[in-house]
Design a protein around this motif. Structure first.
Motif, PDB file in Angstrom:
ATOM      1  N   HIS A 126      59.443  35.872  55.560  1.00 30.64           N
ATOM      2  CA  HIS A 126      60.465  36.223  54.579  1.00 30.64           C
ATOM      3  C   HIS A 126      61.438  35.051  54.378  1.00 30.64           C
ATOM      4  CE1 HIS A 126      63.322  38.492  52.282  1.00 30.64           C
ATOM      5  NE2 HIS A 126      64.265  38.293  53.176  1.00 30.64           N
ATOM      6  N   ILE A 127      61.869  34.454  55.475  1.00 28.60           N
ATOM      7  CA  ILE A 127      62.804  33.326  55.383  1.00 28.60           C
ATOM      8  C   ILE A 127      62.144  32.155  54.636  1.00 28.60           C
ATOM      9  CG2 ILE A 127      64.119  31.617  56.728  1.00 28.60           C
ATOM     10  CD1 ILE A 127      64.512  33.819  58.869  1.00 28.60           C
ATOM     11  N   ASN A 128      60.849  31.969  54.849  1.00 31.11           N
ATOM     12  CA  ASN A 128      60.143  30.901  54.121  1.00 31.11           C
ATOM     13  C   ASN A 128      60.192  31.111  52.613  1.00 31.11           C
ATOM     14  OD1 ASN A 128      59.519  29.404  56.375  1.00 31.11           O
ATOM     15  ND2 ASN A 128      57.520  30.385  56.686  1.00 31.11           N
ATOM     16  N   LYS A 129      60.091  32.365  52.195  1.00 35.29           N
ATOM     17  CA  LYS A 129      60.220  32.671  50.753  1.00 35.29           C
ATOM     18  C   LYS A 129      61.612  32.293  50.247  1.00 35.29           C
ATOM     19  CE  LYS A 129      57.211  36.649  50.758  1.00 35.29           C
ATOM     20  NZ  LYS A 129      57.246  38.101  50.839  1.00 35.29           N
ATOM     21  N   ILE A 130      62.616  32.670  51.032  1.00 33.34           N
ATOM     22  CA  ILE A 130      63.994  32.343  50.633  1.00 33.34           C
ATOM     23  C   ILE A 130      64.156  30.828  50.513  1.00 33.34           C
ATOM     24  CG2 ILE A 130      66.434  32.424  51.350  1.00 33.34           C
ATOM     25  CD1 ILE A 130      65.815  35.038  52.839  1.00 33.34           C
ATOM     26  N   LYS A 131      63.661  30.114  51.524  1.00 35.62           N
ATOM     27  CA  LYS A 131      63.794  28.658  51.514  1.00 35.62           C
ATOM     28  C   LYS A 131      63.136  28.050  50.272  1.00 35.62           C
ATOM     29  CE  LYS A 131      63.451  28.005  56.525  1.00 35.62           C
ATOM     30  NZ  LYS A 131      62.597  27.348  57.552  1.00 35.62           N
ATOM     31  N   ALA A 132      61.927  28.538  49.941  1.00 35.87           N
ATOM     32  CA  ALA A 132      61.200  27.973  48.796  1.00 35.87           C
ATOM     33  C   ALA A 132      62.003  28.161  47.513  1.00 35.87           C
ATOM     34  CB  ALA A 132      59.821  28.632  48.684  1.00 35.87           C
ATOM     35  N   VAL A 133      62.547  29.355  47.340  1.00 41.08           N
ATOM     36  CA  VAL A 133      63.316  29.636  46.124  1.00 41.08           C
ATOM     37  C   VAL A 133      64.603  28.807  46.086  1.00 41.08           C
ATOM     38  CG1 VAL A 133      64.594  31.426  44.883  1.00 41.08           C
ATOM     39  CG2 VAL A 133      62.335  31.937  45.838  1.00 41.08           C
ATOM     40  N   TYR A 134      65.314  28.772  47.209  1.00 37.89           N
ATOM     41  CA  TYR A 134      66.583  28.037  47.216  1.00 37.89           C
ATOM     42  C   TYR A 134      66.341  26.539  47.038  1.00 37.89           C
ATOM     43  CZ  TYR A 134      68.986  32.302  48.846  1.00 37.89           C
ATOM     44  OH  TYR A 134      69.507  33.573  48.958  1.00 37.89           O
ATOM     45  N   LYS A 135      65.234  26.063  47.585  1.00 36.60           N
ATOM     46  CA  LYS A 135      64.906  24.652  47.419  1.00 36.60           C
ATOM     47  C   LYS A 135      64.712  24.324  45.941  1.00 36.60           C
ATOM     48  CE  LYS A 135      61.825  21.027  49.006  1.00 36.60           C
ATOM     49  NZ  LYS A 135      60.744  20.666  49.931  1.00 36.60           N
ATOM     50  N   PHE A 139      72.862  38.215  59.798  1.00 37.45           N
ATOM     51  CA  PHE A 139      71.644  38.513  59.039  1.00 37.45           C
ATOM     52  C   PHE A 139      71.869  38.425  57.523  1.00 37.45           C
ATOM     53  CE2 PHE A 139      70.533  40.502  63.093  1.00 37.45           C
ATOM     54  CZ  PHE A 139      69.230  40.057  63.236  1.00 37.45           C
ATOM     55  N   SER A 140      73.086  38.104  57.115  1.00 37.72           N
ATOM     56  CA  SER A 140      73.421  38.191  55.686  1.00 37.72           C
ATOM     57  C   SER A 140      72.600  37.235  54.823  1.00 37.72           C
ATOM     58  CB  SER A 140      74.910  37.906  55.478  1.00 37.72           C
ATOM     59  OG  SER A 140      75.685  38.958  56.013  1.00 37.72           O
ATOM     60  N   LYS A 141      72.315  36.041  55.327  1.00 43.11           N
ATOM     61  CA  LYS A 141      71.634  35.061  54.487  1.00 43.11           C
ATOM     62  C   LYS A 141      70.120  35.079  54.686  1.00 43.11           C
ATOM     63  CE  LYS A 141      75.773  33.827  53.233  1.00 43.11           C
ATOM     64  NZ  LYS A 141      76.588  34.702  54.106  1.00 43.11           N
ATOM     65  N   ILE A 142      69.655  35.624  55.803  1.00 40.62           N
ATOM     66  CA  ILE A 142      68.203  35.633  56.045  1.00 40.62           C
ATOM     67  C   ILE A 142      67.587  37.001  55.808  1.00 40.62           C
ATOM     68  CG2 ILE A 142      68.241  33.721  57.689  1.00 40.62           C
ATOM     69  CD1 ILE A 142      68.161  35.771  59.966  1.00 40.62           C
ATOM     70  N   PHE A 143      68.430  38.031  55.595  1.00 35.76           N
ATOM     71  CA  PHE A 143      67.911  39.391  55.441  1.00 35.76           C
ATOM     72  C   PHE A 143      68.683  40.064  54.300  1.00 35.76           C
ATOM     73  CE2 PHE A 143      67.469  43.820  57.393  1.00 35.76           C
ATOM     74  CZ  PHE A 143      66.145  43.954  57.047  1.00 35.76           C
ATOM     75  N   PRO A 178      73.468  35.699  48.195  1.00 33.42           N
ATOM     76  CA  PRO A 178      72.032  35.420  48.279  1.00 33.42           C
ATOM     77  C   PRO A 178      71.317  35.974  47.032  1.00 33.42           C
ATOM     78  CG  PRO A 178      72.799  36.647  50.216  1.00 33.42           C
ATOM     79  CD  PRO A 178      73.908  36.678  49.207  1.00 33.42           C
ATOM     80  N   ALA A 179      70.084  35.533  46.835  1.00 30.32           N
ATOM     81  CA  ALA A 179      69.290  36.026  45.705  1.00 30.32           C
ATOM     82  C   ALA A 179      68.827  37.455  45.980  1.00 30.32           C
ATOM     83  CB  ALA A 179      68.083  35.115  45.499  1.00 30.32           C
ATOM     84  N   PRO A 180      69.343  38.425  45.230  1.00 29.58           N
ATOM     85  CA  PRO A 180      69.007  39.824  45.545  1.00 29.58           C
ATOM     86  C   PRO A 180      67.535  40.161  45.287  1.00 29.58           C
ATOM     87  CG  PRO A 180      70.283  39.707  43.517  1.00 29.58           C
ATOM     88  CD  PRO A 180      70.278  38.327  44.094  1.00 29.58           C
ATOM     89  N   GLU A 181      66.893  39.419  44.349  1.00 27.68           N
ATOM     90  CA  GLU A 181      65.489  39.712  44.051  1.00 27.68           C
ATOM     91  C   GLU A 181      64.585  39.405  45.244  1.00 27.68           C
ATOM     92  OE1 GLU A 181      67.403  37.418  42.705  1.00 27.68           O
ATOM     93  OE2 GLU A 181      66.338  35.569  42.231  1.00 27.68           O
ATOM     94  N   LEU A 182      65.136  38.703  46.239  1.00 26.89           N
ATOM     95  CA  LEU A 182      64.337  38.418  47.445  1.00 26.89           C
ATOM     96  C   LEU A 182      64.560  39.438  48.567  1.00 26.89           C
ATOM     97  CD1 LEU A 182      64.826  34.534  47.636  1.00 26.89           C
ATOM     98  CD2 LEU A 182      62.942  35.798  46.582  1.00 26.89           C
ATOM     99  N   PHE A 183      65.516  40.343  48.388  1.00 27.22           N
ATOM    100  CA  PHE A 183      65.744  41.337  49.440  1.00 27.22           C
ATOM    101  C   PHE A 183      64.458  42.126  49.682  1.00 27.22           C
ATOM    102  CE2 PHE A 183      70.499  41.695  48.084  1.00 27.22           C
ATOM    103  CZ  PHE A 183      70.796  40.552  48.801  1.00 27.22           C
ATOM    104  N   PRO A 184      64.115  42.363  50.938  1.00 23.55           N
ATOM    105  CA  PRO A 184      62.851  43.051  51.245  1.00 23.55           C
ATOM    106  C   PRO A 184      62.965  44.568  51.067  1.00 23.55           C
ATOM    107  CG  PRO A 184      63.961  42.415  53.270  1.00 23.55           C
ATOM    108  CD  PRO A 184      64.827  41.925  52.142  1.00 23.55           C
ATOM    109  N   VAL A 185      63.120  44.976  49.817  1.00 26.06           N
ATOM    110  CA  VAL A 185      63.411  46.378  49.521  1.00 26.06           C
ATOM    111  C   VAL A 185      62.280  47.304  49.984  1.00 26.06           C
ATOM    112  CG1 VAL A 185      63.869  48.041  47.664  1.00 26.06           C
ATOM    113  CG2 VAL A 185      64.927  45.776  47.591  1.00 26.06           C
ATOM    114  N   GLU A 186      61.040  46.928  49.683  1.00 25.58           N
ATOM    115  CA  GLU A 186      59.918  47.800  50.059  1.00 25.58           C
ATOM    116  C   GLU A 186      59.791  47.906  51.580  1.00 25.58           C
ATOM    117  OE1 GLU A 186      58.183  49.834  48.064  1.00 25.58           O
ATOM    118  OE2 GLU A 186      59.589  49.105  46.538  1.00 25.58           O
ATOM    119  N   ALA A 187      59.945  46.784  52.245  1.00 25.37           N
ATOM    120  CA  ALA A 187      59.860  46.792  53.709  1.00 25.37           C
ATOM    121  C   ALA A 187      60.984  47.634  54.307  1.00 25.37           C
ATOM    122  CB  ALA A 187      59.930  45.360  54.239  1.00 25.37           C
ATOM    123  N   LEU A 188      62.142  47.593  53.683  1.00 21.19           N
ATOM    124  CA  LEU A 188      63.250  48.398  54.190  1.00 21.19           C
ATOM    125  C   LEU A 188      62.983  49.887  54.006  1.00 21.19           C
ATOM    126  CD1 LEU A 188      66.481  46.398  53.536  1.00 21.19           C
ATOM    127  CD2 LEU A 188      65.967  47.749  55.558  1.00 21.19           C
TER     128      LEU A 188
END
Lengths: 407, 407
Positions: free
Chosen positions: B288-297, B234-238, B37-47
């Motif tokens: 968060h998943i919507n962000k992933i979808k937009a980037v992957y699209k 959760f690997s692809k959505i989180f 997955p794109a690591p720049e999308l990982f929710p680091v701050e939220a984690l």
């Protein structure tokens, strides 16, 4: 639907002990049943610092897929720790596992063909029994005394069972007995393994928790032919919840371990590995372990002295110099399963000894854990157990007397 | 020392793909090889917030041993997520696993006897192939078209192989092809499973990452006889690093899964489970998943349009509506292994298709990942691949022409 399960599923039964542990979770119960470390000692504040540092400095990498072998700085720290106790290894021969349980499971997968013999201490760690049984191993038990597995017995069993694949041993503060294999026997075990061409699986989760006596080198320290597969864990010296163990099998076996680890779960939690490595970088874990030792020493001493004071005199108990457990041998007429039910009525619990014997039943044994209860509860719990024990032993003795007369 | 390995160790070979992925980690390489997955999308701050909250509020419990089944609030959140897509389950039928890889492995352990047949899409997920092979399964491949596994072919194989244990399917944005099983075929697969009394293992890691087209219910939604074992993660959505997957096998099988999970690693990382549950409590993962979808699209679209522009016209490619992968079919004379070597010289990488076919070799195929590279690199990388492809296809065609003349 026809039965779909593979044949091997018959080899794994639902764990009775798990059911026992569920019962003993009720808050009113003083439980000596589980094998849990003292949670009040977990370095929660330090972990907060480590989590924030990892997420600030290496957030993306810590949450991404990583290599099967494990995070290199963590493996380096493990090599350093092993070096101090007398094991020389490079990081190439260390594989991070999801708890030492996974290391045990992978060992079963790598080495056990159906019908292979595993030689173990009698009694031994019940989850290892369950794993090795799931690979259809046969168990040969070797008697222990207060200085661990008896080497004459071991040699006899090796002679009798030429299809032995490995000796499974917990040399330090064994689970369930708390006993430690003495120095000469460690050397002798290596000699015997060489002579009879078997492996040794050294499961060593407790070695670092020595609070009395003199430290002994691990069995692997004496290994001359790379026969010892060394397994350890952060569960007892740091936290079990993060599920971080490791295996150091030597270069002959490491590649297969890595391949099978990959099929099992790809790799161990990257974040857990990095926060643990960060903790080891920022803090002195030896100081932390010293705190654990001090607390467990106090609890063990309290339990031993209460056993001495409140239990009947015709029982035997082990005197551990470290680890988490004390082993009790009752008069043979007493069934610790029945005793468990009586104790539960008095809101005190332990684990009956039977599941720790892979082949048979020594119903008159039980395991006590002292790491997870504060001193006051240990005193109160052992008192309660003592009362039940006096009652039960008296009853059993009377019954036996009666039954003898009847015959 | 005599050979000590169990026979089953011959069934697991060191993964060539792993070696490929190691090579492609070099920073100068534009890699479409991994499945990251794109690591720049990982929710680091939220984690960070979640870690601090968990350690503040439940520090001790989050670091202690916990139940094999998994953390209840996390299983509740999973049931809610599954309900939205059409799977009704109680938490009693959800087991948290150490990544979905472990769920696949446990499935192999529970169901595969030596020689059992597994029916799968051709091609399919290579790590599932490796796991099931480690239990000595035989694979029967079913041809796919752009709408997934072809049901007429599936029925033919079910008839031919009465010892089939299960159908292994990745219905959404399949790995490696990116194809999706169309609605009617999902229903038909259930009918066939009922008729031929086989199980279905639905591996669904990508379903939530749909960025085009209309969402389809999972195969399990149509399950009428509790035959579908549903696996997700959760690997692809989180984040994949935390190794959190789950399995929802239905009540007939859940107990055995729990027993075998216990022998495998006792339980999944308690801390990872709690910080994920805390994240789900504090944040809206759908956003968060919507962000992933937009980037992957965006990345998928860029890759497809570059393939269209820069690749020779005599290749086929899949057009995914979600997930992480595009599948390429080259002219049959082209060996994608050789192509890989040429591309590497031009600092661009992919995974050759061969390891995705459990039985044979379709050497003229390859998999491209678009989730892990920014758009500019996708454009540059596909350009480079296109240049090599033109050269190689021309060469191969010439050679074949030559060789034809020679015969």
């Amino acid at each position: 639907m026809k039965n779909k399960f593979a044949e091997r599923t018959h080899l794994v039964k639902p764990s009775e002990t798990r059911e026992i542990l569920k019962i003993t979770e009720r808050p009113e119960i003083i439980s000596f049943a589980g094998g849990l470390p003292a949670p009040e000692l977990f370095p929660v504040e330090a972990l907060k610092v480590a989590c924030n540092a990892v997420l600030n400095e290496e957030g993306e990498a810590s949450l991404q897929y990583s290599t099967t072998e494990g995070y290199i700085p963590l493996r380096e720290a493990i090599c350093q720790r092993m070096k101090v106790i007398g094991i020389n290894s490079t990081i190439e021969n260390v594989l991070i596992t999801s708890g030492s349980q996974q290391a045990i499971d992978l060992t079963g997968r790598l080495f056990i063909n159906e019908g292979d013999t595993i030689i173990c201490e009698s009694p031994t760690y019940l989850a290892a029994i369950n794993v090795f049984k799931s690979y259809n191993a046969k168990f040969v038990e070797v008697a222990m005394d207060d200085e661990g597995m008896v080497m004459e017995e071991l040699e006899k069993k090796l002679l009798e069972h030429p299809n032995t694949k490995f000796i499974y041993t917990i040399p330090d503060f064994q689970n369930p007995t708390g006993r430690t294999l003495k120095l000469e026997r460690r050397k002798r075990m290596i000699e015997l393994a060489n002579q009879y061409d078997v492996l040794i699986v050294e499961d060593n989760p407790y070695g670092a928790i020595r609070f009395a006596g003199e430290a002994l080198p691990p069995v692997k320290h004496f290994d001359t032919e790379s026969r010892v597969i060394y397994i350890s864990t952060f569960s007892k010296i740091f936290t079990p919840g993060l599920r971080l163990g490791w295996i150091c099998p030597g270069e002959r076996f490491i590649d297969k371990y890595v391949s099978f680890k990959q099929t099992a779960d790809l790799h161990t939690d990257s974040f857990a590995q990095r926060i643990t490595a960060k903790y080891l970088e920022l803090y002195n874990i030896e100081e932390h372990i010293n705190k654990i030792k001090a607390v467990y020493k106090e609890r063990c001493t309290a339990m031993l002295s209460c056993i001495n004071e409140f239990f009947p005199k015709n029982i035997n108990y082990s005197m551990p110099e470290g680890g988490l457990f004390i082993w009790i041998e009752l008069p043979e007429s007493v069934d610790s399963g029945k005793l468990f039910a009586r104790c539960l009525e008095n809101n005190v619990a332990f684990v009956p000894g039977v599941p720790f014997f892979p082949n048979g039943t020594k119903k008159s044994t039980l395991r006590l854990n002292y790491s997870n209860m504060p001193k006051e509860k240990i005193i109160e719990g052992i008192k309660r157990m003592g009362e039940v024990l006096y009652r039960e032993i008296e009853k059993e003795t009377t019954l036996i007397g009666y039954s003898k007369k009847m015959n």
